[in-house]
Design a protein around this motif. Structure first.
Motif, mmCIF file in Angstrom:
data_model
loop_
_atom_site.group_PDB
_atom_site.id
_atom_site.type_symbol
_atom_site.label_atom_id
_atom_site.label_comp_id
_atom_site.label_asym_id
_atom_site.label_seq_id
_atom_site.Cartn_x
_atom_site.Cartn_y
_atom_site.Cartn_z
ATOM 1 N N GLY A 17 40.932 41.163 26.157
ATOM 2 C CA GLY A 17 39.879 41.930 26.813
ATOM 3 C C GLY A 17 38.519 41.791 26.145
ATOM 4 O O GLY A 17 37.680 42.680 26.247
ATOM 5 N N GLU A 56 31.735 41.618 35.542
ATOM 6 C CA GLU A 56 31.393 43.025 35.781
ATOM 7 C C GLU A 56 31.786 43.453 37.195
ATOM 8 O O GLU A 56 32.240 44.581 37.393
ATOM 9 C CB GLU A 56 29.911 43.274 35.510
ATOM 10 C CG GLU A 56 29.585 43.222 34.025
ATOM 11 C CD GLU A 56 28.110 43.412 33.706
ATOM 12 O OE1 GLU A 56 27.269 43.451 34.653
ATOM 13 O OE2 GLU A 56 27.783 43.523 32.506
ATOM 14 N N GLY A 59 35.533 44.010 37.187
ATOM 15 C CA GLY A 59 35.814 45.259 36.486
ATOM 16 C C GLY A 59 35.482 46.489 37.316
ATOM 17 O O GLY A 59 36.162 47.517 37.220
ATOM 18 N N ARG A 60 34.462 46.379 38.133
ATOM 19 C CA ARG A 60 34.044 47.486 39.004
ATOM 20 C C ARG A 60 35.044 47.707 40.142
ATOM 21 O O ARG A 60 35.312 48.837 40.536
ATOM 22 C CB ARG A 60 32.657 47.159 39.579
ATOM 23 C CG ARG A 60 32.125 48.172 40.571
ATOM 24 C CD ARG A 60 30.880 47.659 41.287
ATOM 25 N NE ARG A 60 31.212 46.503 42.115
ATOM 26 C CZ ARG A 60 30.569 45.327 42.083
ATOM 27 N NH1 ARG A 60 29.558 45.129 41.268
ATOM 28 N NH2 ARG A 60 30.955 44.340 42.875
ATOM 29 N N ASP A 63 41.549 47.461 39.144
ATOM 30 C CA ASP A 63 42.275 47.981 37.985
ATOM 31 C C ASP A 63 43.277 46.916 37.566
ATOM 32 O O ASP A 63 43.948 46.317 38.419
ATOM 33 C CB ASP A 63 43.052 49.256 38.341
ATOM 34 C CG ASP A 63 42.153 50.477 38.423
ATOM 35 O OD1 ASP A 63 41.215 50.584 37.622
ATOM 36 O OD2 ASP A 63 42.402 51.316 39.300
ATOM 37 N N TYR A 65 43.045 43.917 36.540
ATOM 38 C CA TYR A 65 42.834 42.532 36.980
ATOM 39 C C TYR A 65 43.112 41.618 35.793
ATOM 40 O O TYR A 65 42.496 41.746 34.737
ATOM 41 C CB TYR A 65 41.403 42.336 37.465
ATOM 42 C CG TYR A 65 41.183 41.054 38.221
ATOM 43 C CD1 TYR A 65 41.159 41.037 39.603
ATOM 44 C CD2 TYR A 65 40.997 39.845 37.557
ATOM 45 C CE1 TYR A 65 40.953 39.875 40.310
ATOM 46 C CE2 TYR A 65 40.795 38.665 38.247
ATOM 47 C CZ TYR A 65 40.764 38.685 39.625
ATOM 48 O OH TYR A 65 40.563 37.520 40.320
#
Length: 128
Positions: A17, A56, A59-60, A63, A65
């Motif tokens: 991550g 980004e 990520g937005r 969940d 991913y």
């Protein structure tokens, strides 16, 4: 460091991550192409555009991913990663699994391009 080492380190950063570690191989002129039909389709240049328009955004919207590397192939100035994307869309609550290939292009030891080849249908379907 070999081209293979650079991409191995990218995927290791992905597994932990570490977004900055994932972006580390990209120079200001490196192009990053997300496949047509994929929700984040387009070609982005440099780490800032890739961060904003790919990572980004993912990520937005998702969940969990994840890219799971299955195989990594050294073809000299090209490195190919084969694997699977999985994730759950935040709004729809639907999950997906999709096969993917990543094609990494090098010139003189510098990463110059990335191309994603993906089965986008399950990703789009999970978005509702």
């Amino acid at each position: 460091m070999s081209n293979m080492d650079v991409i191995t380190q990218h995927y290791a950063a992905s597994d932990r991550g570490d977004l900055e570690g994932m972006l580390a191989p990209l120079g200001p002129e490196t192009t990053w192409t997300e496949a047509a039909g994929f929700p984040y389709a387009g070609t982005y240049t440099g780490p800032d555009e890739v961060k904003a328009n790919v990572f980004e955004a993912i990520g937005r919207d998702w969940d969990g991913y994840t890219f799971t590397l299955g195989e990594l192939h050294d073809a000299g100035d090209t490195v190919i990663g084969l694997g699977t994307y999985t994730g759950t869309h935040r709004k729809s609550g639907q999950s997906f699994t999709a096969r993917v290939a990543h094609v990494w292009k090098f010139d003189g030891g510098a990463l110059v391009g990335f191309e994603q080849i993906v089965d986008s249908a399950p990703v789009v379907a999970a978005m509702g």
